[in-house]
Design a protein around this motif. Sequence first.
Motif, mmCIF file in Angstrom:
data_model
loop_
_atom_site.group_PDB
_atom_site.id
_atom_site.type_symbol
_atom_site.label_atom_id
_atom_site.label_comp_id
_atom_site.label_asym_id
_atom_site.label_seq_id
_atom_site.Cartn_x
_atom_site.Cartn_y
_atom_site.Cartn_z
ATOM 1 N N GLY A 191 -23.283 -15.318 3.243
ATOM 2 C CA GLY A 191 -22.439 -16.350 2.904
ATOM 3 C C GLY A 191 -21.679 -15.763 2.182
ATOM 4 O O GLY A 191 -22.240 -14.762 1.078
ATOM 5 N N MET A 192 -20.405 -15.684 2.433
ATOM 6 C CA MET A 192 -19.992 -15.771 1.097
ATOM 7 C C MET A 192 -19.187 -16.477 0.202
ATOM 8 O O MET A 192 -19.708 -17.576 0.142
ATOM 9 C CB MET A 192 -18.661 -15.086 1.387
ATOM 10 N N VAL A 193 -19.049 -16.377 -1.519
ATOM 11 C CA VAL A 193 -18.763 -17.404 -2.663
ATOM 12 C C VAL A 193 -17.627 -17.650 -2.229
ATOM 13 O O VAL A 193 -16.087 -16.903 -2.241
ATOM 14 C CB VAL A 193 -19.001 -17.202 -3.396
ATOM 15 N N ILE A 194 -16.876 -19.170 -1.787
ATOM 16 C CA ILE A 194 -15.512 -19.488 -2.150
ATOM 17 C C ILE A 194 -15.607 -20.275 -3.008
ATOM 18 O O ILE A 194 -15.731 -20.407 -3.595
ATOM 19 C CB ILE A 194 -14.976 -19.956 -0.754
ATOM 20 N N LYS A 195 -14.296 -19.605 -3.402
ATOM 21 C CA LYS A 195 -13.623 -20.302 -4.627
ATOM 22 C C LYS A 195 -11.784 -20.838 -4.984
ATOM 23 O O LYS A 195 -11.295 -19.761 -3.885
ATOM 24 C CB LYS A 195 -13.743 -19.148 -5.684
ATOM 25 N N ASP A 196 -11.323 -21.891 -4.728
ATOM 26 C CA ASP A 196 -10.047 -22.483 -4.304
ATOM 27 C C ASP A 196 -9.673 -21.893 -2.816
ATOM 28 O O ASP A 196 -8.535 -21.109 -2.716
ATOM 29 C CB ASP A 196 -9.579 -21.765 -5.608
ATOM 30 N N GLY A 197 -10.961 -22.287 -2.315
ATOM 31 C CA GLY A 197 -10.007 -21.748 -0.764
ATOM 32 C C GLY A 197 -10.211 -20.360 -0.352
ATOM 33 O O GLY A 197 -9.691 -20.426 0.791
ATOM 34 N N ALA A 198 -10.386 -19.352 -0.983
ATOM 35 C CA ALA A 198 -10.267 -18.163 -0.363
ATOM 36 C C ALA A 198 -11.419 -17.863 -1.063
ATOM 37 O O ALA A 198 -12.613 -18.163 -2.009
ATOM 38 C CB ALA A 198 -9.211 -17.268 -1.265
ATOM 39 N N LYS A 199 -11.955 -16.577 -0.456
ATOM 40 C CA LYS A 199 -13.142 -15.523 -0.542
ATOM 41 C C LYS A 199 -13.214 -15.261 -2.161
ATOM 42 O O LYS A 199 -11.837 -14.421 -2.782
ATOM 43 C CB LYS A 199 -13.455 -13.839 0.235
ATOM 44 N N VAL A 207 -12.114 -14.422 -9.451
ATOM 45 C CA VAL A 207 -13.785 -14.761 -9.765
ATOM 46 C C VAL A 207 -14.927 -15.735 -10.997
ATOM 47 O O VAL A 207 -13.939 -15.550 -11.606
ATOM 48 C CB VAL A 207 -14.255 -12.984 -10.282
ATOM 49 N N VAL A 208 -15.577 -15.954 -10.285
ATOM 50 C CA VAL A 208 -16.169 -16.767 -11.740
ATOM 51 C C VAL A 208 -17.105 -16.104 -12.178
ATOM 52 O O VAL A 208 -17.917 -14.975 -11.101
ATOM 53 C CB VAL A 208 -17.077 -18.400 -10.676
ATOM 54 N N SER A 209 -16.886 -15.609 -13.720
ATOM 55 C CA SER A 209 -18.219 -14.593 -14.033
ATOM 56 C C SER A 209 -19.134 -15.317 -14.087
ATOM 57 O O SER A 209 -19.393 -16.185 -14.819
ATOM 58 C CB SER A 209 -17.747 -14.202 -15.607
ATOM 59 N N PRO A 210 -20.722 -14.429 -14.135
ATOM 60 C CA PRO A 210 -21.854 -15.419 -13.897
ATOM 61 C C PRO A 210 -21.919 -15.347 -15.333
ATOM 62 O O PRO A 210 -22.746 -16.187 -15.766
ATOM 63 C CB PRO A 210 -22.798 -14.495 -13.249
ATOM 64 N N ASP A 211 -21.901 -14.373 -16.446
ATOM 65 C CA ASP A 211 -21.492 -14.466 -18.043
ATOM 66 C C ASP A 211 -21.443 -15.686 -18.368
ATOM 67 O O ASP A 211 -22.390 -16.067 -19.386
ATOM 68 C CB ASP A 211 -21.635 -13.220 -18.430
ATOM 69 N N ASP A 212 -20.563 -16.012 -18.431
ATOM 70 C CA ASP A 212 -19.441 -17.884 -18.263
ATOM 71 C C ASP A 212 -20.506 -18.224 -18.191
ATOM 72 O O ASP A 212 -20.878 -19.256 -19.079
ATOM 73 C CB ASP A 212 -18.369 -17.516 -17.968
ATOM 74 N N MET A 213 -20.977 -18.696 -17.158
ATOM 75 C CA MET A 213 -21.266 -19.906 -16.355
ATOM 76 C C MET A 213 -22.711 -19.679 -17.225
ATOM 77 O O MET A 213 -23.499 -20.974 -17.249
ATOM 78 C CB MET A 213 -21.610 -20.036 -14.882
ATOM 79 N N VAL A 214 -23.586 -18.922 -16.891
ATOM 80 C CA VAL A 214 -24.753 -18.764 -17.897
ATOM 81 C C VAL A 214 -24.790 -19.329 -19.242
ATOM 82 O O VAL A 214 -25.532 -19.968 -20.114
ATOM 83 C CB VAL A 214 -25.684 -17.184 -18.202
ATOM 84 N N ALA A 215 -23.694 -18.673 -19.858
ATOM 85 C CA ALA A 215 -23.105 -19.384 -21.722
ATOM 86 C C ALA A 215 -23.054 -21.046 -21.690
ATOM 87 O O ALA A 215 -23.220 -21.658 -22.863
ATOM 88 C CB ALA A 215 -21.567 -18.289 -22.289
ATOM 89 N N ARG A 216 -22.824 -21.075 -20.701
ATOM 90 C CA ARG A 216 -22.233 -21.991 -20.613
ATOM 91 C C ARG A 216 -22.728 -23.829 -20.306
ATOM 92 O O ARG A 216 -23.080 -24.686 -20.721
ATOM 93 C CB ARG A 216 -20.669 -22.954 -19.578
ATOM 94 N N TYR A 217 -24.041 -23.449 -18.811
ATOM 95 C CA TYR A 217 -24.385 -23.722 -18.262
ATOM 96 C C TYR A 217 -25.967 -23.256 -18.755
ATOM 97 O O TYR A 217 -27.104 -24.475 -18.042
ATOM 98 C CB TYR A 217 -24.550 -23.979 -16.810
ATOM 99 N N ASP A 233 -27.647 -18.931 4.895
ATOM 100 C CA ASP A 233 -26.462 -17.727 6.033
ATOM 101 C C ASP A 233 -25.110 -18.551 5.706
ATOM 102 O O ASP A 233 -23.602 -18.110 7.209
ATOM 103 C CB ASP A 233 -26.820 -18.228 6.790
ATOM 104 N N ARG A 234 -24.886 -19.924 4.902
ATOM 105 C CA ARG A 234 -23.501 -20.426 4.993
ATOM 106 C C ARG A 234 -22.654 -20.109 3.692
ATOM 107 O O ARG A 234 -22.709 -19.656 2.744
ATOM 108 C CB ARG A 234 -23.712 -21.820 4.746
ATOM 109 N N ASP A 235 -21.259 -19.633 4.122
ATOM 110 C CA ASP A 235 -20.208 -19.718 2.799
ATOM 111 C C ASP A 235 -21.058 -20.631 1.240
ATOM 112 O O ASP A 235 -20.652 -21.917 1.740
ATOM 113 C CB ASP A 235 -18.909 -19.743 2.817
ATOM 114 N N LEU A 236 -20.813 -20.423 0.231
ATOM 115 C CA LEU A 236 -20.841 -20.904 -0.978
ATOM 116 C C LEU A 236 -19.173 -21.594 -1.329
ATOM 117 O O LEU A 236 -19.268 -20.643 -1.971
ATOM 118 C CB LEU A 236 -21.616 -20.384 -1.571
#
Length: 432
Positions: A191-199, A207-217, A233-236
Amino acid sequence: MTINSGPFSGLSCDDAIRRMSAYAEEKGFGTATVTYRLKDWGISRQRYWGTPIPMLYCEKDGIVAVPEKDLPVILPENVDITLTGGSPLGRVPEFVNATCPKCGGFARRETDTMDTFVDSSWYFYRYTDAHNDRAPFDGKIAQYWFPIDQYIGGVEHAILHLIYSRFWTKFMRDLGMIRNDEPVERLFTQGMVIKDGAKMSKSLGNVVSPDDMVARYGADAARLYSLFAAPPDRDLDWQDTGIEGIQRFLGRVYRFFVRNSGSDSRRDPVASQLSPEARAVQRKLHQTIKFNTCISAIMELVNVLYAAEDAIAKEIVPASFLAEVQRNLVLLLAPFAPYLAHELWEMVAEQGSLLRAPWPKYDAALAKQEEIEIPVQVNGKLRSRVLVPADAEEVFVLERALADEKVKAAIAGKQVVKRIYVPGKMVNLVVR
């Protein structure tokens, strides 16, 4: 279903295609065929990073192929990539200037390189015979490995890499290099990664930066959320609140171990010798090992452990048994949150490598529920729930249902004309 289609009306799509194709062939105005979504493919690119196209341009002989003895054409290393003025290879004289193999005169080497889809269309065949210096690969070796059982990739590859790789496979089959008709037997699209209703994409700026997520959480929370939020198999639908919840869950796990670690003794607990509180933990542990909804099952196990903390403090749940539960919990968590798992592994005084520890074994007898809750309906409407032994016979379950106060009130003054029991699932009383 087809409509307004004469003799083909009322057919399903597949049946209509088969019947219409047979009719066209019978009447001589058409034949059935498969049309691939493969369009004209311009494979040349004005880039340095790519496979050189082995062609030469001679004023006398025109376009001439590089002789096989001179293959492969090697990319030069002293290249200035400025992104201006055409292909970077066109500015490397020692690469461009060549000799025509036909007339021996001056020739100019092709400076475009091949589209990277050319490589991705067949490179996996090379993997089967990577050290072959006489051919791309040995067909007999490739035959052992192909076709590939399962391909996992993004849905956007379906009309690009995947269709090209199918084309390339059929091309090599026609040349006699391989025998298989298709490169892959099964396709699993992620599946695709969806943010704010769009791919999620760079062009949309969402785009949500993985580096930012790792640094924060933390890396564990980012990984665990990606796996937990949606099936593969589903959109996230990416939600920051979701990853925050996962971070809190990992914090709960860590705090539980801090409060309840210390015993490193081991023994194989006998279910009949455990208290009801300890048996509940043991049952949930083995259910967790069994279930395929793994992350949510781990969360439920942690909830059961928290509920048992009073019993743990009073040693109603033996410390030696708890240590074994914690050890198994770490093993279950390790694939999803490896950094935390390694720290917890040391916290429970394990000496060996977590990476080499065997996976916990599921015991069906220990996972079995001793009591189950059965919904009771009256004329199809839920009226109550009753607890019965997991292996209770139908007669016992119906007696328990009829003795329930809520059920008795629902059927008061009425005649029970039918009793329906779906084993382990529900009771339905039909009254009038």
